[in-house]
Design an enzyme around this catalytic site. Sequence first.
Site, PDB file in Angstrom:
ATOM      1  N   GLY A  26      -0.033  -5.102   0.800  1.00 49.29           N
ATOM      2  CA  GLY A  26      -1.242  -5.110  -0.009  1.00 49.29           C
ATOM      3  C   GLY A  26      -1.010  -5.687  -1.392  1.00 49.29           C
ATOM      4  N   ALA A  80       0.852  -1.192   0.000  1.00 47.88           N
ATOM      5  CA  ALA A  80       0.000   0.000   0.000  1.00 47.88           C
ATOM      6  C   ALA A  80       0.888   1.242   0.000  1.00 47.88           C
ATOM      7  CB  ALA A  80      -0.904   0.003   1.226  1.00 47.88           C
ATOM      8  N   GLU A 107      -1.384  -9.337  -0.966  1.00 46.76           N
ATOM      9  CA  GLU A 107      -2.798  -9.642  -0.750  1.00 46.76           C
ATOM     10  C   GLU A 107      -3.598  -9.526  -2.044  1.00 46.76           C
ATOM     11  OE1 GLU A 107      -3.797  -8.466   3.792  1.00 46.76           O
ATOM     12  OE2 GLU A 107      -2.978  -6.834   2.585  1.00 46.76           O
ATOM     13  N   GLU A 166       3.477  -5.794   7.553  1.00 48.90           N
ATOM     14  CA  GLU A 166       2.594  -4.858   8.263  1.00 48.90           C
ATOM     15  C   GLU A 166       2.891  -4.729   9.759  1.00 48.90           C
ATOM     16  OE1 GLU A 166       0.284  -6.092   4.584  1.00 48.90           O
ATOM     17  OE2 GLU A 166       1.556  -7.099   6.066  1.00 48.90           O
TER      18      GLU A 166
END
Length: 244
Positions: free
Chosen positions: A105, A62, A108, A128
């Site tokens: 992300g 992200a 993911e 994270e």
Amino acid sequence: MASLLIDERADRVVAVLNRPEKRNAIDAELVEELHALCARLERDPKLLLLTGGADGVFAGGADIAQLRERTKLDALAAINQGLFARILKLPLPTIAAVDGPALGGGAELAYACDLRICTDRAFFGQPEVRLGILAGAGATYRLPRLIGEGLAKELLFTARRMPADEALRAGLVSRVVAPEELLSTAHGILDDIAKASPLALRFTKLAVDAPEGAHPHVELASQAVLFEDAEKYARMTAFLEKKK
């Protein structure tokens, strides 16, 4: 410049993450463009190939600058989680072709696809916890399903990066190839998938992804519909005539 480059073909869409200056970090604009792509594929179902471009990066995670400013209300809005769930539920199969890093992300996003292949220089990771948050867009429940709870917990707790060879052994990816063979291999897999009945593919995906305990019921109902489908008769008739 678009954050997502789209190449639409007769039976598939090729979507290329296009933020090379940010290592394809997933920001609000890219989320919006991926939602638009999902809407398109929900209206007109096609196979999807998702990749990160030619610079050796799938997605570095992200966008931390945006992530740092998010509040508890942003977390509850499920910004990335909602997008990745939508990708997972697309009608026809999806494949992530991963080159280089798929982190946070970005990893993911790859987990949300039905299939993953990668290059020998690819790696996956969930950093994270070292940033003071958790992997909140699907890794805590998709990764255990893909590679087993013990290994998934190790990766989630330690932020260790999983290289391509280990990802193959663990079943996270189905193939590891040289970088120059990544897209041709992905298209070859999609070519094989495209030979199938689109309706049979849709029902197969629904059956595989059904909640625990619902699989037999989804399978039976799906097969009942397919047994009455005109394409089933045409395909089986062609098969029998070819055998003669």
